[in-house]
Write a protein that holds these residues in place. Structure first.
Motif, short mmCIF file in Angstrom:
data_model
loop_
_atom_site.label_atom_id
_atom_site.label_comp_id
_atom_site.label_asym_id
_atom_site.label_seq_id
_atom_site.Cartn_x
_atom_site.Cartn_y
_atom_site.Cartn_z
N ALA A 1 0.83 -1.21 0.00
CA ALA A 1 0.00 0.00 0.00
C ALA A 1 0.86 1.25 0.00
CB ALA A 1 -0.93 -0.01 1.21
N LYS A 2 2.13 1.07 0.41
CA LYS A 2 3.01 2.25 0.47
C LYS A 2 3.65 2.51 -0.89
CE LYS A 2 4.54 0.33 4.69
NZ LYS A 2 5.67 -0.07 5.52
N PRO A 3 3.65 3.77 -1.32
CA PRO A 3 4.33 4.09 -2.57
C PRO A 3 5.83 3.89 -2.40
CG PRO A 3 3.25 6.05 -1.61
CD PRO A 3 3.03 4.93 -0.67
N ASP A 4 6.50 3.49 -3.47
CA ASP A 4 7.97 3.33 -3.48
C ASP A 4 8.46 2.27 -2.49
OD1 ASP A 4 8.10 5.42 -5.32
OD2 ASP A 4 8.11 6.89 -3.68
N PHE A 5 7.60 1.36 -2.08
CA PHE A 5 8.06 0.35 -1.12
C PHE A 5 8.56 -0.89 -1.87
CE2 PHE A 5 7.52 -2.92 2.21
CZ PHE A 5 8.21 -2.29 3.23
N VAL A 6 7.80 -1.31 -2.87
CA VAL A 6 8.19 -2.46 -3.68
C VAL A 6 8.93 -1.94 -4.91
CG1 VAL A 6 7.38 -4.46 -4.96
CG2 VAL A 6 6.16 -3.73 -2.92
N ASP A 7 10.13 -2.50 -5.16
CA ASP A 7 10.90 -2.10 -6.34
C ASP A 7 10.43 -2.89 -7.55
OD1 ASP A 7 12.33 -4.08 -4.43
OD2 ASP A 7 13.00 -4.64 -6.44
N ALA A 8 10.86 -2.47 -8.72
CA ALA A 8 10.35 -3.04 -9.96
C ALA A 8 10.80 -4.48 -10.18
CB ALA A 8 10.79 -2.18 -11.14
N ARG A 9 11.75 -4.99 -9.37
CA ARG A 9 12.20 -6.36 -9.59
C ARG A 9 11.92 -7.26 -8.39
NH1 ARG A 9 17.37 -4.77 -11.98
NH2 ARG A 9 18.41 -6.32 -10.70
N GLY A 10 11.24 -6.74 -7.42
CA GLY A 10 10.89 -7.57 -6.26
C GLY A 10 12.06 -7.90 -5.37
N GLU A 11 13.13 -7.07 -5.42
CA GLU A 11 14.32 -7.33 -4.60
C GLU A 11 14.01 -7.26 -3.10
OE1 GLU A 11 17.45 -8.07 -5.63
OE2 GLU A 11 16.85 -8.10 -7.74
N ILE A 12 12.95 -6.55 -2.77
CA ILE A 12 12.60 -6.37 -1.35
C ILE A 12 12.41 -7.71 -0.64
CG2 ILE A 12 10.13 -6.12 -1.89
CD1 ILE A 12 10.23 -4.08 0.57
N LEU A 13 12.00 -8.73 -1.40
CA LEU A 13 11.82 -10.05 -0.79
C LEU A 13 13.14 -10.58 -0.24
CD1 LEU A 13 9.42 -11.78 -3.33
CD2 LEU A 13 8.90 -11.18 -0.97
N LYS A 14 14.24 -10.25 -0.96
CA LYS A 14 15.57 -10.72 -0.52
C LYS A 14 16.07 -9.90 0.65
CE LYS A 14 16.67 -12.22 -5.11
NZ LYS A 14 17.21 -11.70 -6.35
N ASP A 15 15.80 -8.58 0.61
CA ASP A 15 16.25 -7.72 1.71
C ASP A 15 15.60 -8.14 3.03
OD1 ASP A 15 17.44 -6.38 -0.28
OD2 ASP A 15 16.07 -4.67 -0.30
#
Lengths: 225, 248
Positions: free
Chosen positions: B107-121
């Protein structure tokens, strides 16, 4: 016959219902006492608020709790500032929700029991110079015992049967928030009707046994009276 | 009096226009597009589609037990196939009306990057997923996480919605930072409506074929046949696409 995850769900349900009942005994007793004795004008509104969970659909209650306990909700901000994080998807979140949800099932039987005692025993105790606290523990508690038993059983059973609220704020985590009713729902959704039947039978027998115990007690004539 | 009779005539006329009615069970993820399609369907054909929304597994149980649904738009392809095999759907009436797309959304803007790297972080509190046992989007989520070799790492952060609507709700209310949901839930007119998202490439999971079928109760109802035909038409297809589904 029952799988490990079924047993885990049953144990979780018993823990949730047990803790909820204990907490509600502590919270519900003073509320019921106040409702039974008070003549304040806001007795009506308080009584109505206590009864709300009887009327509100669990989905409404669950949705409001999800919002209120979430990171942007007032309750969620309180728990966060206390360093507790947010409550949805945790066992204690379910406990808080169940306390709200089962509140009338504790308060109303107790209130009836307290009202049934009447003024007389309290006046007698006062003339014997018993302190209010003493009066409560040595006069009110014994007289209201059947009310406490009914309230405790109803609260426990009602929490066991809770579904909508848990579904809304639980997140279906095994061993944490996946209680028996949700487990049954899962089995049905997954078309595992055999598993659903077995667990549902356990719940049905339990519910019947609880109610049977209560009604048998109630229909027995009082010996002391 | 004249006016009253005119009113009656117009009421009768409009009743005549709604030549038929069809009871439709619709998978929760297809709620928004189906509402739009039903409106246009009524305008174009005069038939009225009465919609019920819910989980595919629950609809299955209801249909088998005599629910009055005439057309079923499921969230998967196995449930309609099973209904046909068991004699609850009209043989040969099955069709794929949409191919679902999975999206990692916040729901937050700019939270998920275009490649889904956040899952790894791993810098998120909870990951909301649909129940993989019952919801096709949930199964596709697990498949994707396995391919990314992240399943074990993110599993402790799972919270499960019973269907894709509830999965979205957990993220939408901010209780979970992230969730794997259906693109159609946050996609309109060709773009993500709010928050931030990674649209999961199709090769990470088996395609989510959403199949429809005419049910036994709808056999011989012209409105049911008309709706099935309408869903295969260009107008409905354009709507379906605009909500972020693929078409077969």
């Amino acid at each position: 016959m029952l799988t490990d995850s079924d047993l885990q769900a049953i144990w979780l349900t018993i823990r949730l219902a047990g803790i909820t009942t204990l907490i509600l005994l502590l919270i519900g007793t003073p509320i019921a006492w106040w409702l039974a004795r008070s003549r304040a004008w806001w007795k009506g509104p308080v009584g109505a608020i206590v009864a709300l969970p009887l009327v509100l659909p669990p989905s409404v209650l669950g949705f409001y709790l999800l919002l209120a306990m979430g990171p942007n909700g007032p309750f969620g901000q309180l728990t966060q500032s206390l360093g507790l994080g947010t409550l949805p998807f945790t066992f204690w979140g379910l406990v808080v929700a169940s306390v709200f949800y089962s509140l009338p099932f504790m308060v109303q039987p107790l209130q009836n029991a307290f009202e049934g005692i009447g003024e007389r025993p309290l006046e007698v105790a006062a003339t014997l110079r018993a302190s209010p606290l003493d009066t409560f523990f040595s006069v009110v508690l014994p007289l209201a015992k059947p009310g406490f038993v009914t309230a405790g059983i109803l609260t426990f059973a009602h929490t066991v049967g809770e579904f909508g609220v848990v579904l809304m704020i639980g997140g279906n985590i095994p061993g944490v928030t996946r209680v028996a009713s949700v487990q049954i729902y899962d089995h049905v959704e997954a078309m595992e009707y055999g598993d659903a039947h077995r667990l549902a039978a356990v719940m049905l027998i339990f519910s019947f046994a609880v109610l049977l115990a209560m009604y048998t007690r109630r229909s027995q004539p009082r010996r002391e009276a | 009096m004249k006016r009253l009779s005119a009113l009656f005539i117009s009421l009768l006329a409009s009743a005549g226009l709604h030549a038929g009615e069809v009871q439709v069970a619709v998978a929760a993820n297809f709620t928004a597009p189906m509402q739009q399609i039903a409106t246009e369907f009524a305008k174009d054909t005069g038939h009225k589609a009465v919609l019920s929304f819910g989980a595919t597994g629950k609809f299955y149980a209801q249909i088998v037990n005599g629910a009055p649904f005439e057309v079923f738009l499921a969230a998967d392809d196995t449930t309609p196939a099973r209904l046909e095999k068991e004699g609850h759907a009209v043989p040969g009436s099955r069709f794929t009306y949409a191919v679902g797309k999975l999206v990692l959304w916040s729901a937050k803007p700019d939270f998920v990057d275009a490649r889904g790297e956040i899952l790894k972080d791993g810098k998120f509190n909870k990951l909301s997923i649909a129940n993989p046992k019952t919801a096709p989007y949930g199964a596709a989520t697990i498949e994707t996480l396995k391919k990314l070799q992240l399943l074990a790492a993110v599993q402790p952060k799972f919270v499960q919605g019973e269907n894709i609507s509830q999965t979205l709700q957990f993220v939408f209310t901010g209780n979970a930072d992230l969730g794997f949901i259906a693109l159609s839930q946050v996609f309109k007119d060709g773009k993500i409506t709010e928050g931030s998202a990674w649209i999961v490439p199709g090769y990470y999971h088996e395609p989510i074929h959403q199949d429809g079928a005419i049910l036994a109760k709808g056999k011989g109802n012209p409105a049911a046949a008309a709706l099935a035909a309408y869903l295969k038409g260009d107008k409905a297809k354009a709507v379906i696409k605009s909500f972020g589904y693929d078409l077969r």
